[in-house]
Design a protein around this motif. Sequence first.
Motif, PDB file in Angstrom:
ATOM      1  N   ARG A 228       0.831  -1.206   0.000  1.00  0.00           N
ATOM      2  CA  ARG A 228       0.000   0.000   0.000  1.00  0.00           C
ATOM      3  C   ARG A 228       0.864   1.255   0.000  1.00  0.00           C
ATOM      4  NH1 ARG A 228      -4.964   0.469   4.121  1.00  0.00           N
ATOM      5  NH2 ARG A 228      -5.676  -1.164   2.693  1.00  0.00           N
ATOM      6  N   ARG A 231       2.746   1.517  -3.404  1.00  0.00           N
ATOM      7  CA  ARG A 231       1.852   1.912  -4.500  1.00  0.00           C
ATOM      8  C   ARG A 231       1.603   3.409  -4.478  1.00  0.00           C
ATOM      9  NH1 ARG A 231      -3.933  -0.884  -4.946  1.00  0.00           N
ATOM     10  NH2 ARG A 231      -4.047  -0.041  -2.825  1.00  0.00           N
ATOM     11  N   ASP A 243      -3.554  -4.170 -12.151  1.00  0.00           N
ATOM     12  CA  ASP A 243      -4.560  -4.808 -11.287  1.00  0.00           C
ATOM     13  C   ASP A 243      -4.079  -6.176 -10.811  1.00  0.00           C
ATOM     14  OD1 ASP A 243      -6.233  -2.656 -11.581  1.00  0.00           O
ATOM     15  OD2 ASP A 243      -7.435  -3.558 -13.184  1.00  0.00           O
ATOM     16  N   TRP A 244      -3.385  -6.915 -11.689  1.00  0.00           N
ATOM     17  CA  TRP A 244      -2.939  -8.262 -11.306  1.00  0.00           C
ATOM     18  C   TRP A 244      -1.966  -8.200 -10.131  1.00  0.00           C
ATOM     19  CZ3 TRP A 244       2.204  -9.104 -11.192  1.00  0.00           C
ATOM     20  CH2 TRP A 244       3.029  -8.366 -12.051  1.00  0.00           C
ATOM     21  N   ALA A 246      -1.910  -5.726  -7.762  1.00  0.00           N
ATOM     22  CA  ALA A 246      -2.678  -5.371  -6.571  1.00  0.00           C
ATOM     23  C   ALA A 246      -3.414  -6.584  -6.009  1.00  0.00           C
ATOM     24  CB  ALA A 246      -3.664  -4.249  -6.903  1.00  0.00           C
ATOM     25  N   GLU A 247      -3.918  -7.431  -6.906  1.00  0.00           N
ATOM     26  CA  GLU A 247      -4.662  -8.615  -6.459  1.00  0.00           C
ATOM     27  C   GLU A 247      -3.775  -9.578  -5.674  1.00  0.00           C
ATOM     28  OE1 GLU A 247      -6.315 -10.209 -10.008  1.00  0.00           O
ATOM     29  OE2 GLU A 247      -7.811  -8.597 -10.235  1.00  0.00           O
ATOM     30  N   LYS A 248      -2.487  -9.632  -6.019  1.00  0.00           N
ATOM     31  CA  LYS A 248      -1.589 -10.543  -5.302  1.00  0.00           C
ATOM     32  C   LYS A 248      -1.397 -10.146  -3.840  1.00  0.00           C
ATOM     33  CE  LYS A 248       1.066 -12.214  -9.277  1.00  0.00           C
ATOM     34  NZ  LYS A 248       0.576 -13.602  -9.151  1.00  0.00           N
ATOM     35  N   ASP A 250      -3.853  -8.488  -2.135  1.00  0.00           N
ATOM     36  CA  ASP A 250      -5.179  -8.283  -1.561  1.00  0.00           C
ATOM     37  C   ASP A 250      -5.349  -9.100  -0.276  1.00  0.00           C
ATOM     38  OD1 ASP A 250      -7.796  -7.276  -1.454  1.00  0.00           O
ATOM     39  OD2 ASP A 250      -8.597  -9.057  -2.443  1.00  0.00           O
ATOM     40  N   GLY A 251      -5.784  -8.432   0.778  1.00  0.00           N
ATOM     41  CA  GLY A 251      -6.033  -9.109   2.043  1.00  0.00           C
ATOM     42  C   GLY A 251      -4.817  -9.323   2.913  1.00  0.00           C
ATOM     43  N   ARG A 259       3.188 -10.985   2.972  1.00  0.00           N
ATOM     44  CA  ARG A 259       3.490  -9.902   2.021  1.00  0.00           C
ATOM     45  C   ARG A 259       4.924 -10.010   1.534  1.00  0.00           C
ATOM     46  NH1 ARG A 259       1.379  -5.730   5.416  1.00  0.00           N
ATOM     47  NH2 ARG A 259       3.520  -4.967   5.612  1.00  0.00           N
TER      48      ARG A 259
END
Length: 311
Positions: A228, A231, A243-244, A246-248, A250-251, A259
């Motif tokens: 975060r 980015r 987007d791909w 960011a999805e990795k 996610d959560g 991470r």
Amino acid sequence: MTEPTTPAQYSGQDNGQDGHLAKRPAISFEFFPPKTEEMEKNLWETINRLAPLEPKFVSVTYGAGGSTRERTHATIARILKETSLLPAAHLTCVGASRGEIDEIVDHYHEVGVRHIVALRGDPPGGIGTPFATHPDGYQTSAELIDGIKKRHPDIEVSVSAYPEKHPEARDLDADIDTLKAKVDAGATRAITQVFFDNDLYFRYLERVRARGISIPIVPGIMPMHNFRQARNFVTRAGTTVPDWLAEKFDGLDDDPETRKLVAATVAAGQVHKLAKHGVDTYHFYTMNRADLVFAISHLLGIRGKSAKKAA
């Protein structure tokens, strides 16, 4: 993605017939000067961890508006005194007259610095705020490079490059015009802004080469220790975060260990794909942390040796 006609067109080293590197990749690291005693301790733990990897050089950044000038100088001086690393000092046009900048260049040369990363620099208020150079200063990075080379021709000058163009550039062609001016002034290496889509790098490289620019265009790689935070930082500088990617993450905001594993996997995958297409030189934005950069270097086949000066 367009396949390179020959892998060696990117950086000049020989490659194996299968397109993989036949020689040890060349690496370099970027550090930033510490603000506190704790950050100082962390930086030197990082330097001591990475130094045995024998980077080609290590660069030390220069804050917006020259705000870290003295800390940058102190860090460079300590690297020269306590290690066998070759430091590259960042230098910008912002916040100083030509005379002041010339004095800094002379000082660096006197203490043994032979490599400067010459940049226009960000405004004192940071990216996105109004930019103005010193009225009596160097007005562009090309002018700064010319000034450095006229005073000390033996200083090597690296510059920045932007696969997605500089945020303030009219378009990519205009941005490549700026790069050409920097090369004409004496720059011999360009280090790219962070990118996460290798296609962007290869397309940029094709356009740069088509303009007759032949200097190495070294990819800048940033392992995302804190996704975060990273980015927010890179998008302000004009880097697209797919987007791909960011999805990795996610959560994983509250799961730093996972991470770290994901960040290492992503960055290692990026450099391996670059290597497959003949790229053999990498500049790592370390964020003053050693763990992921050390791991990625290991995966590239780089094994550490002692880089300390003999007692």
